[in-house]
Scaffold this active site. Structure first.
Site, PDB file in Angstrom:
ATOM      1  N   ASP A   1       0.792  -1.243   0.000  1.00 15.60           N
ATOM      2  CA  ASP A   1       0.000   0.000   0.000  1.00 15.60           C
ATOM      3  C   ASP A   1       0.822   1.290   0.000  1.00 15.60           C
ATOM      4  O   ASP A   1       0.553   2.195   0.801  1.00 15.60           O
ATOM      5  CB  ASP A   1      -0.948   0.011   1.218  1.00 15.60           C
ATOM      6  CG  ASP A   1      -1.917  -1.154   1.241  1.00 15.60           C
ATOM      7  OD1 ASP A   1      -1.843  -2.013   0.352  1.00 15.60           O
ATOM      8  OD2 ASP A   1      -2.751  -1.218   2.163  1.00 15.60           O
TER       9      ASP A   1
ATOM     10  N   LYS B   1      -7.237  -4.944  -3.000  1.00 17.83           N
ATOM     11  CA  LYS B   1      -7.941  -5.560  -1.868  1.00 17.83           C
ATOM     12  C   LYS B   1      -8.847  -4.540  -1.212  1.00 17.83           C
ATOM     13  O   LYS B   1      -8.626  -3.332  -1.331  1.00 17.83           O
ATOM     14  CB  LYS B   1      -6.924  -6.102  -0.868  1.00 17.83           C
ATOM     15  CG  LYS B   1      -6.051  -5.000  -0.317  1.00 17.83           C
ATOM     16  CD  LYS B   1      -4.906  -5.557   0.497  1.00 17.83           C
ATOM     17  CE  LYS B   1      -3.993  -4.462   0.984  1.00 17.83           C
ATOM     18  NZ  LYS B   1      -4.642  -3.405   1.783  1.00 17.83           N
TER      19      LYS B   1
ATOM     20  N   CYS C   1      -2.022  -3.304   7.501  1.00 19.10           N
ATOM     21  CA  CYS C   1      -1.890  -4.129   6.301  1.00 19.10           C
ATOM     22  C   CYS C   1      -0.619  -4.965   6.273  1.00 19.10           C
ATOM     23  O   CYS C   1      -0.642  -6.099   5.806  1.00 19.10           O
ATOM     24  CB  CYS C   1      -2.040  -3.256   5.061  1.00 19.10           C
ATOM     25  SG  CYS C   1      -3.750  -2.706   4.872  1.00 19.10           S
TER      26      CYS C   1
HETATM   27  C1  VGL Z   1      -4.671   0.221   5.940  1.00 13.46           C
HETATM   28  C2  VGL Z   1      -6.246   0.990   7.409  1.00 13.46           C
HETATM   29  C3  VGL Z   1      -7.221   0.907   6.441  1.00 13.46           C
HETATM   30  C4  VGL Z   1      -3.243  -0.118   5.706  1.00 13.46           C
HETATM   31  C5  VGL Z   1      -5.625   0.128   4.957  1.00 13.46           C
HETATM   32  O1  VGL Z   1      -2.768  -0.075   4.535  1.00 13.46           O
HETATM   33  O2  VGL Z   1      -2.546  -0.448   6.682  1.00 13.46           O
HETATM   34  N1  VGL Z   1      -4.986   0.650   7.167  1.00 13.46           N
HETATM   35  N2  VGL Z   1      -6.900   0.474   5.214  1.00 13.46           N
END
Ligand code: VGL
Ligand code: ZN
Length: 211
Positions: free
Chosen positions: A22, A120, A165
């Site tokens: 991410d 995702k 994540c």
């Molecule tokens: C994430 C919170 C919500 C992350 C993704 O990438 O850690 N955290 N969505």
């Protein structure tokens, strides 16, 4: 940038993959769900990624009105925890909405040789921190099968955020039988309600190696 010596010594091969979790605008300073210092990982991530033949990019990719957004639940605020059908869910600011600039990879990410982008969190009613399995604990993304078919057995994780994540993916990687390492210098955390300490405790207990 030159890598610190413990990373400079790595000689990843065919059976190894770097999973850059991410690295998206919304998780960087100024983004909708900014992770403190998130952009600081990019020089190290780029340098490390050059060593790996196999680089994978999980991408948080939510529809508008996603169940993990506080704005979807009347009267709720970001970072509150609520019960959903599959269990406890932290509520977040709207982030990584499909096709928006916030969901795009950061412009300074330099991994043109990345082989797979795996999106995702696209089911409207279910979150998915993990790149392997959604938050219902059942719905698989297909990533484990992809890695097996390619005879990749060892996974190095960097990215955002350490305590969500990255940690959830690393824990699922162990459950799926992969050798799993988290490169701490290549991660940054959200750390809400003790989540970072808990994540390291869980990862260590599961046999995730902390590099
Ligand atoms: C994430 C919170 C919500 C992350 C993704 O990438 O850690 N955290 N969505
Ligand atoms: Zn998300």
């Amino acid at each position: 940038m030159s890598l610190p010596s413990h990373l400079d010594a790595l000689r990843p091969g065919r059976g190894d993959a770097l999973i850059v979790t991410d690295p998206q605008n919304d998780f960087m300073p100024g983004g909708a769900l900014a992770v403190a210092g998130g952009h600081e990982i990019l020089p190290l991530v780029n340098a490390l990624a050059r060593r790996f033949e196999n680089v994978l990019l999980p991408q948080d990719w939510h529809p508008a009105g996603h169940a993990s957004f506080a704005s979807t639940h009347r009267g709720r605020q970001p970072f509150e925890v609520i019960g959903l059908s599959y269990g406890q869910q932290v509520l977040w600011p709207d982030h990584c909405v499909q096709g928006t600039p916030g969901a795009a990879f950061h412009a300074d990410l330099d991994v043109p040789h990345a082989q797979l982008v795996i999106r995702k969190g696209w089911h409207p009613a279910v979150d998915s921190y993990s790149a392997f399995c959604e938050a219902d604990g059942r719905t698989r993304t297909g990533l484990a099968g992809y890695l097996r078919e390619r005879s990749i057995g060892r996974l190095y994780f960097v990215g955002l955020a350490t305590d969500f994540c990255v940690a959830w993916s690393a824990l699922d990687a162990r459950r799926a039988g992969f050798e799993t390492l988290v490169v701490e210098a290549g991660c940054r955390a959200i750390d809400t309600g003790g989540s970072l300490a808990q994540a390291w405790k869980d990862m260590t207990a599961a046999g995730v190696q902390r590099l």
